[in-house]
Motif scaffolding. Structure first.
Motif, PDB file in Angstrom:
ATOM      1  N   LYS A 134      -0.005  -0.600   3.890  1.00  0.00           N
ATOM      2  CA  LYS A 134       0.188  -1.300   5.162  1.00  0.00           C
ATOM      3  C   LYS A 134       0.121  -2.814   4.975  1.00  0.00           C
ATOM      4  CE  LYS A 134       0.666  -1.320   9.656  1.00  0.00           C
ATOM      5  NZ  LYS A 134      -0.390  -1.226  10.652  1.00  0.00           N
ATOM      6  N   PHE A 135      -0.744  -3.253   4.052  1.00  0.00           N
ATOM      7  CA  PHE A 135      -0.948  -4.697   3.842  1.00  0.00           C
ATOM      8  C   PHE A 135      -0.583  -5.061   2.402  1.00  0.00           C
ATOM      9  CE2 PHE A 135      -4.407  -3.547   6.978  1.00  0.00           C
ATOM     10  CZ  PHE A 135      -3.731  -4.049   8.086  1.00  0.00           C
ATOM     11  N   THR A 140      -4.860  -2.808  -2.556  1.00  0.00           N
ATOM     12  CA  THR A 140      -5.153  -1.421  -2.171  1.00  0.00           C
ATOM     13  C   THR A 140      -5.461  -0.636  -3.435  1.00  0.00           C
ATOM     14  OG1 THR A 140      -3.715  -1.523  -0.230  1.00  0.00           O
ATOM     15  CG2 THR A 140      -4.220   0.659  -1.111  1.00  0.00           C
ATOM     16  N   ASP A 141      -6.676  -0.065  -3.506  1.00  0.00           N
ATOM     17  CA  ASP A 141      -7.146   0.617  -4.711  1.00  0.00           C
ATOM     18  C   ASP A 141      -7.181   2.128  -4.541  1.00  0.00           C
ATOM     19  OD1 ASP A 141      -7.538  -1.813  -5.930  1.00  0.00           O
ATOM     20  OD2 ASP A 141      -9.705  -1.544  -6.249  1.00  0.00           O
ATOM     21  N   SER A 188      -9.754   3.707   6.298  1.00  0.00           N
ATOM     22  CA  SER A 188      -9.296   4.642   7.329  1.00  0.00           C
ATOM     23  C   SER A 188      -7.845   4.473   7.726  1.00  0.00           C
ATOM     24  CB  SER A 188     -10.176   4.511   8.585  1.00  0.00           C
ATOM     25  OG  SER A 188     -11.457   5.059   8.340  1.00  0.00           O
ATOM     26  N   LEU A 189      -7.090   3.652   6.988  1.00  0.00           N
ATOM     27  CA  LEU A 189      -5.674   3.506   7.335  1.00  0.00           C
ATOM     28  C   LEU A 189      -4.970   4.861   7.201  1.00  0.00           C
ATOM     29  CD1 LEU A 189      -6.679   0.606   6.342  1.00  0.00           C
ATOM     30  CD2 LEU A 189      -4.285   0.133   5.931  1.00  0.00           C
ATOM     31  N   ARG A 285       4.196   4.246  -1.259  1.00  0.00           N
ATOM     32  CA  ARG A 285       5.388   3.636  -0.668  1.00  0.00           C
ATOM     33  C   ARG A 285       4.977   2.522   0.284  1.00  0.00           C
ATOM     34  NH1 ARG A 285       3.900   7.869   2.225  1.00  0.00           N
ATOM     35  NH2 ARG A 285       3.844   7.632   4.465  1.00  0.00           N
ATOM     36  N   ALA A 286       5.929   1.696   0.658  1.00  0.00           N
ATOM     37  CA  ALA A 286       5.670   0.660   1.659  1.00  0.00           C
ATOM     38  C   ALA A 286       5.530   1.336   3.016  1.00  0.00           C
ATOM     39  CB  ALA A 286       6.821  -0.344   1.677  1.00  0.00           C
TER      40      ALA A 286
END
Ligand code: MN
Length: 293
Positions: A134-135, A140-141, A188-189, A285-286
């Motif tokens: 998302k960002f 993001t790990d 939690s995304l 993925r994006a």
């Protein structure tokens, strides 16, 4: 027994590389009242429906494991519980990594002081759904973890009896955006809790504290450890969690990750493999806006 959910919410028994479609077992689930009880009805009924599922499987339509879209074996957990810093070498790396350490004063403290954390249940996906970023400007790990699925309701569960409350084990990915916000927000995304490829019942898995595991990104192994290296074992985590809140069938415990966490980007492929459970491939993925019509 290995149980999976696949394609359009079908239920399968996995035998070797073959999925036996036992979706008919859902006819045995109780009618859902309003409001629905907490937890996952299939997991709640698993023990009592087990013989039926095995019998159905013998004559059921078959699919190759590689030909289906695997979903999370748990559809509706009431909670996803996380254990932080449960492997010493990961706790050390978190202290030494400038980005992780900058934001995480709490991560230098023992697990018992940090406490457990919760991830939103809407973050849950199966391996075929993949992880969306998302960002893209933030890190993001991946965190490869043993997933423990609770099989029956319990509170203040004694440590000595904790494994009696387990419906099964699965491979879990606890995804996280690094940064200053509360951990529950950053973990939690949508798509940040991956569970798969199926649920392995305790009788088939044996001791959950002897499982070697690896996580590779694009074929390069980044995480490699054994669940024997957990600081708090599965028994203690279940007992401890149940001193704070009631556990329900389908609740998922993500039992902490080992060293080697690192960033992923759109286009990456993660492969997480646990001894005696199996392997799941998860694409990255994006993020794109879902169709909400
Ligand atoms: Mn974690």
């Amino acid at each position: 027994m290995k149980v999976c959910r696949f394609d359009d919410d079908r239920v399968g028994l996995v035998r070797g590389d073959v999925i036996h479609d036992v979706t008919g077992v859902l006819a045995h689930l109780p009618a859902v009242p309003f409001p629905a009880p907490w937890g996952d009805p299939l997991i709640a009924g698993l023990a009592s429906m087990r013989d039926t599922m095995e019998r159905l499987a013998d004559d059921a339509p078959r699919r190759a494991v590689g030909d289906v879209r695997l979903l999370s074996p748990v559809a509706r957990p009431s909670k996803i519980i996380g254990t932080p810093a449960n492997y010493r070498a990961h706790a050390d790396e978190a202290r030494q990594d400038p980005e992780m350490a900058r934001y995480a004063a709490a991560q230098g403290r023992p697990i018992e002081e940090q406490g457990l954390f919760l991830k939103a249940v809407t973050a849950l996906v199966g391996p075929s759904e993949g992880v969306s970023i998302k960002f893209p400007d933030r890190r993001t790990d991946h965190e490869a973890e043993l997933g423990v699925v609770i099989g029956r309701q319990g509170v203040d569960i004694p440590q000595a009896r904790a494994l009696e409350y387990v419906a099964g084990y699965a491979v879990a990915l606890d995804m996280v955006v690094r940064g200053p916000e509360d951990r529950s927000l950053r973990k939690s995304l949508d798509s940040f809790a991956v569970l798969g490829p199926w649920l392995v019942t305790p009788d088939e898995l044996g001791d959950p504290q002897t499982l070697g595991f690896t996580l590779a990104v694009n074929g390069q192994v980044r995480q490699r450890a054994n669940t024997r290296d957990m600081l708090l074992d599965v028994r203690r985590q279940i007992a401890w969690a149940s001193t704070f809140y009631t556990l329900y069938p389908g609740d998922i415990l993500m039992t902490g990750t080992c060293e080697g966490v690192g960033p992923v980007r759109p286009g990456d492929q993660m492969q997480v493999e646990f001894e005696r459970i199996g392997a799941m491939r998860v694409g990255v993925r994006a993020w794109s806006r879902p169709d909400t019509r």
